[in-house]
Design an enzyme around this catalytic site. Structure first.
Site, PDB file in Angstrom:
ATOM      1  N   GLY A 182      -4.120  -0.571   8.500  1.00 44.22           N
ATOM      2  CA  GLY A 182      -4.993  -1.687   8.147  1.00 44.22           C
ATOM      3  C   GLY A 182      -5.381  -2.630   9.268  1.00 44.22           C
ATOM      4  CG  HIS A 183      -2.554  -3.461  12.099  1.00 44.61           C
ATOM      5  ND1 HIS A 183      -2.051  -4.600  11.540  1.00 44.61           N
ATOM      6  CD2 HIS A 183      -1.567  -2.547  12.044  1.00 44.61           C
ATOM      7  CE1 HIS A 183      -0.805  -4.387  11.179  1.00 44.61           C
ATOM      8  NE2 HIS A 183      -0.485  -3.148  11.465  1.00 44.61           N
ATOM      9  CG  ASN A 223       1.052  -4.424  -5.559  1.00 47.96           C
ATOM     10  OD1 ASN A 223       1.578  -4.160  -6.655  1.00 47.96           O
ATOM     11  ND2 ASN A 223       1.564  -4.048  -4.405  1.00 47.96           N
ATOM     12  N   GLY A 259     -27.249   5.705  53.460  1.00 42.49           N
ATOM     13  CA  GLY A 259     -28.376   6.198  54.251  1.00 42.49           C
ATOM     14  C   GLY A 259     -29.504   6.753  53.397  1.00 42.49           C
ATOM     15  CB  SER A 315     -28.818   6.168  40.293  1.00 42.96           C
ATOM     16  OG  SER A 315     -28.960   6.980  41.437  1.00 42.96           O
ATOM     17  CE  LYS A 369      -2.053   1.104   3.703  1.00 49.35           C
ATOM     18  NZ  LYS A 369      -2.757   1.828   4.760  1.00 49.35           N
ATOM     19  CB  SER A 381     -24.510  -0.054  48.878  1.00 47.32           C
ATOM     20  OG  SER A 381     -25.164  -0.955  49.732  1.00 47.32           O
ATOM     21  N   GLY A 382     -25.510   1.747  51.583  1.00 45.14           N
ATOM     22  CA  GLY A 382     -25.237   1.985  53.000  1.00 45.14           C
ATOM     23  C   GLY A 382     -25.012   3.447  53.338  1.00 45.14           C
TER      24      GLY A 382
END
Lengths: 286, 645
Positions: free
Chosen positions: B116-117, B168, B489, B558, B40, B486-487
């Site tokens: 190209g990878h 090519n 309150g 959340s 290329k 969590s916890g």
């Protein structure tokens, strides 16, 4: 035009940096077209270092008057007080203080969040990394690792408060494209771009036009009259003229074409040299 | 600069003729795909070198390099010419695509060069999105590889219709016709499956330049043109003007009361004064009365022009709307999702192929900003149908999409937008997705088809509305959103607050894990994806309760900012009160009322917020409760004080 409108529609306080040069002239011309018959929906900003050619300033003011443009002129007052100038402070300090710092001051003061610039890809080598929208942090820093992919022509124009973008609508234009446009569209430009007999002194190895008394003369030497023009416009003591016969835009285009040809000729010589270098190498020169 | 027009020392060059020739030149943007060994770089170098338009500094750098590292003896190593330009990439600058510019006397070219990878899928899609043609390189000795297929799929999916198959290194297989024919037939089999139809195959050698610029004699069996001749003559745009007319409104131009025009760039089709059009998504019909071009009025305008249209009627048009031909027949519910006649689609749901481009994975139900032509809206993926293995084209089940992954999704947007299937219109069928917080471009997609016409689900305009209900209850409905570890309150505070509000005669409801997780959301676990869906449902239920006039208390960990913002976006200004119960992790862990931290620390509980899953604290919550420092009643007072303000 598409890019210019996108910016006007998506940002709160866009501004167009106007340098009075040919690129600015083209950019402004495109912008006026983009919003015609309406008026330009954003102001122009000119950073005045107080060392611009007098004709540039006259040209700027006349243009703003003719088109009813909202023109903001900003000068770094702090720099002005300290007497920063290109002659005794050198070009780097002068540019940093009177241009770069001044621009930041103005952008901050007016809270502009998008600024159009006239930079072109053929001015610097790093064209390959070109983006049309270039993001800046709140400190005007460019983070090359944090540029956004631009797919199709869907530009991501979202920014956080304080951040801004620089937009380069002409980034794919070449110098020839600019002149071609000026010629075809009859865009007004300062006559400094055209060849004329001008009073010239040699200063820092350049041909400088003595635009006013502030430029010192060596040993009472008088300026020499030469037929010159300017390829770019900036602060007059930093802007070298080139000897030229090009009195019209058409002549300039011709001049550009011819200089390209000679560039290619120069290249041909290089090719010969490679051949000879390789030959020497084969002969065991190294 | 083309050789034929450059002045050869004679000043009598005809500038106008030269400029006419320059103006007449159009531009072709193409993409080169191939892996490192396919040649290329050599091919690109060959194109730049033979077109003689590379810059001198680049050439001399390549020459110097060639002397040091070149593998091609006396010749300039063309691969180094291109690789030399890649130095920037190594400096750590993110270049998704590097562009090379060159021109011949017939055309100007912009070549997009992408690595190209596999990890560069997004780079290739970015390059493909603005290219009109792709050159897909194949090493004649290796034939069609997995990589070849992947590249072809990506370029086809993201917009390229014309492919040149460059076989090519023909010099290394003895210019054997059988080799070439076998590769071409192989490739065409595959290409047919992915919908690529315009394929031109050329046997060539980038190294020797055979069939690049000049035809050669080693392969008399090939009677087609060399590569450059195809690049110079292929018509990739002629079809655009014949396609259906599309005009995304960029800007409403209204300088005075006498003029109201709509500015934009025509991506496809043709428009003439007098044409009947409609404004989408509203589908309001009108007629074009003026077309204002850059230098005055025009009778007609075609794809590629920037114009301002003036319509006959005083109708509502704003940025983001699409002006297009009026629907051919009245829209009916039997629409198959692919539109009728020349009209675009107006819908709020559609199916699309999405390429994910961000480190942070795509989560279904998370809300993103979508950008369609000039329109913006909020969008979410409602269903990730499958993820595609780009190497095998196998459809895999998936819950999320990671960086560089491609998936097929159903999407919903928060309002109807006008668009087209991408196969019909590139400009109006493509979109990007933007993260609402980082503002990063995180995804790109192309519409497959519309799922439902938005007009069929118009919100029923009810007479008893929120304002009436809230007056009847004598209170201002709100959503009080408690978030925290969590916890921390949250539930204790919310519970006490609800008691105090009830005591004051207010109508309330408390939504928390206990009453939602066990019923409505019992199908959801604790993966990121499920957490997002959990919160989305809670937010929607909460919204209905607020709509019913209730003061709604929502108590959920959340952990993600985007979901809380999504909930906020559902509500009117001032209705959403985000309350951050800010208790340090050490205190929460010490309290550990349900023994959950202990389980999480011992590895028995996965994805536990604060331990092995992130908590993103609110940036601008309405209230911050320092639950480690004050009593529950003090904190409840703090909330009541805010509500009574």
């Amino acid at each position: 035009m598409h890019i210019i409108r996108e910016v006007a529609a998506e940002f709160r306080h866009p501004v167009m940096l106007y340098s009075i040069g040919k690129d600015s002239a083209v950019m402004l011309h495109l912008a006026m077209k983009a919003f015609a018959p309406g008026k330009l929906p954003f102001p122009l900003l000119h950073v005045d270092t107080k060392w611009k050619f007098r004709e540039m300033i006259e040209f700027r003011d006349q243009l703003a008057k003719d088109h009813g443009l909202d023109l903001i002129v900003h000068t770094n007052q702090d720099g002005l007080k300290r007497g920063v100038n290109p002659i005794t402070f050198g070009s780097k300090v002068h540019t940093d203080v009177m241009k770069t710092d001044a621009l930041k001051q103005a952008l901050d003061a007016h809270k502009f969040d998008a600024a159009f610039g006239g930079a072109r890809r053929d001015e610097e080598k790093s064209r390959a990394k070109e983006r049309i929208f270039s993001f800046r942090t709140a400190n005007h820093r460019w983070d090359p690792k944090n540029q956004r992919p631009e797919l199709w022509n869907l530009y991501n124009t979202r920014i956080a408060p304080g951040e801004s973008v620089r937009v380069f609508p002409l980034s794919n234009w070449t110098e020839l494209d600019i002149w071609q446009y000026i010629y075809r569209e009859n865009v007004p430009i300062p006559s400094l771009y055209l060849a004329k007999e001008r009073p010239i002194v040699r200063f820092n190895g350049m041909l400088i036009m003595r635009d006013d008394e502030r430029l010192p003369l060596e040993d009472g030497k008088e300026p020499e009259m030469m037929k010159v023009r300017f390829r770019t416009l900036g602060c007059y003591p930093l802007t070298g003229a080139v000897r030229s016969e090009a009195e019209t835009v058409k002549d300039i285009i011709l001049e550009l074409l011819q200089s390209r040809t000679s560039e290619r000729e120069g290249r041909a010589i290089d090719k010969d040299q490679i051949g000879s270098m390789e030959k020497k190498k084969q002969e065991g020169y190294f | 600069m083309p050789d034929t027009t450059s002045p050869t020392g004679t000043p009598a060059i005809d500038i106008d003729a030269f400029l006419d020739a320059q103006d007449a030149k159009d531009q072709l943007r193409f993409l080169t795909c191939g892996s490192v060994d396919d040649g290329k770089s050599t091919l690109l170098g060959r194109l730049l070198y033979d077109s003689k338009t590379i810059f001198e500094d680049q050439l001399s750098a390549a020459e110097t390099e060639s002397r040091k590292f070149g593998t091609q003896g006396d010749q300039v190593d063309l691969a180094l010419l291109v690789d030399g330009l890649q130095a920037e990439r190594e400096q750590g600058i993110t270049i998704d695509v590097a562009y090379r510019f060159f021109e011949t006397d017939k055309r100007k070219f912009i070549a997009a060069d992408t690595p190209g990878h596999e990890q560069y899928t997004r780079n290739m899609a970015t390059g493909a999105s603005t290219a009109e043609l792709a050159i897909i390189l194949i090493d004649a000795r290796k034939g069609v590889l997995t990589q070849t297929k992947r590249h072809s799929y990506i370029v086809g999916q993201f917009g390229i219709r014309h492919v040149i198959l460059a076989v090519n290194k023909m010099d290394l297989v003895g210019y054997d016709r059988a080799v070439f024919d076998a590769i071409v037939s192989d490739y065409k089999d595959f290409a047919g499956k992915i919908g690529l139809t315009d394929i031109r195959a050329i046997p060539l050698s980038a190294l020797t330049g055979e069939n690049v610029f000049t035809p050669q004699t080693e392969m008399p069996w090939y009677d087609g043109p060399p590569l450059m001749e195809i690049l110079e003559t292929i018509d990739v745009r002629g079809d655009l003007a014949a396609e259906p007319f599309r005009f995304p409104v960029q800007w409403v131009n209204r300088p005075n009361l006498d003029f109201r025009g709509f500015s934009g760039l025509i991506p496809s089709g043709t428009v003439a004064v007098g044409d009947p059009v409609a404004v989408y998504p509203a589908e309001t019909a009108s007629r074009v009365t003026r077309i204002v071009g850059p230098s005055g009025d025009l009778d007609r305008a075609v794809a590629g022009q920037s114009v301002t249209l003036v319509l006959a009627d005083e109708i509502d048009v704003s940025r983001g709307d699409l002006i297009a031909p009026a629907p051919a027949a009245p829209a009916d519910a039997g629409d198959n999702g692919n539109g009728n006649g020349e009209a675009p689609l107006s819908a709020d749901q559609f199916a699309a192929h999405i390429l994910w481009m961000d480190q942070e994975e795509m989560l279904p139900e998370r809300s993103y900003i979508i950008r369609f032509a000039t329109a913006s809206a909020q969008a979410r993926v409602t269903d990730l149908t499958h993820r595609l293995d780009v190497n095998t084209l196998d459809k895999l089940a998936a819950k999320t999409l990671g960086l560089n992954e491609i998936g097929y999704c159903k999407m919903a947007i928060d309002r109807a937008v006008a668009f087209d299937p991408f196969g019909r219109s590139r400009a109006t069928g493509a979109f990007v997705l933007i993260d609402r917080f980082t503002n990063a471009t995180v995804g790109a997609g192309v519409v497959d088809f519309a799922l439902r016409r938005a007009s069929n689900i118009a919100w029923h305009d009810m007479k008893v509305d929120r304002a009436l209900r809230s007056r009847a209850l004598g209170q201002t409905p709100r959503m009080l959103w408690f978030t925290g570890l969590s916890g921390a309150g949250k539930s204790t505070i919310a519970d006490r607050l609800e008691q105090r509000l009830q005591a004051a005669g207010k109508h309330t409801y408390l939504l928390d894990g206990d009453n939602v997780r066990h019923g409505l959301n019992k199908d959801l676990g604790f993966t990121d994806r499920d957490r997002v869906e959990n919160i989305r449902r809670v937010a929607e239920v909460g919204r209905l309760m607020v709509d019913a006039g209730l003061i709604t208390l929502v108590s959920f960990i959340s952990p993600f900012r985007s979901e809380r913002e999504m909930a906020r976006a559902l509500m009117d200004e001032g209705e959403f009160v985000e309350i951050h119960v800010d208790t340090p992790l050490e205190i929460c862990e010490r309290r550990d009322p349900k023994g959950l931290y202990k389980k999480a620390r011992s590895g028995k509980l996965k994805n536990f917020t604060g331990i092995d899953s992130d908590y993103e604290p609110p940036e601008n919550p309405e209230l911050v409760l320092k639950a480690g420092e004050k009593s529950v009643d003090q904190l409840v007072d703090q909330i009541l004080e805010y509500l009574n303000r």
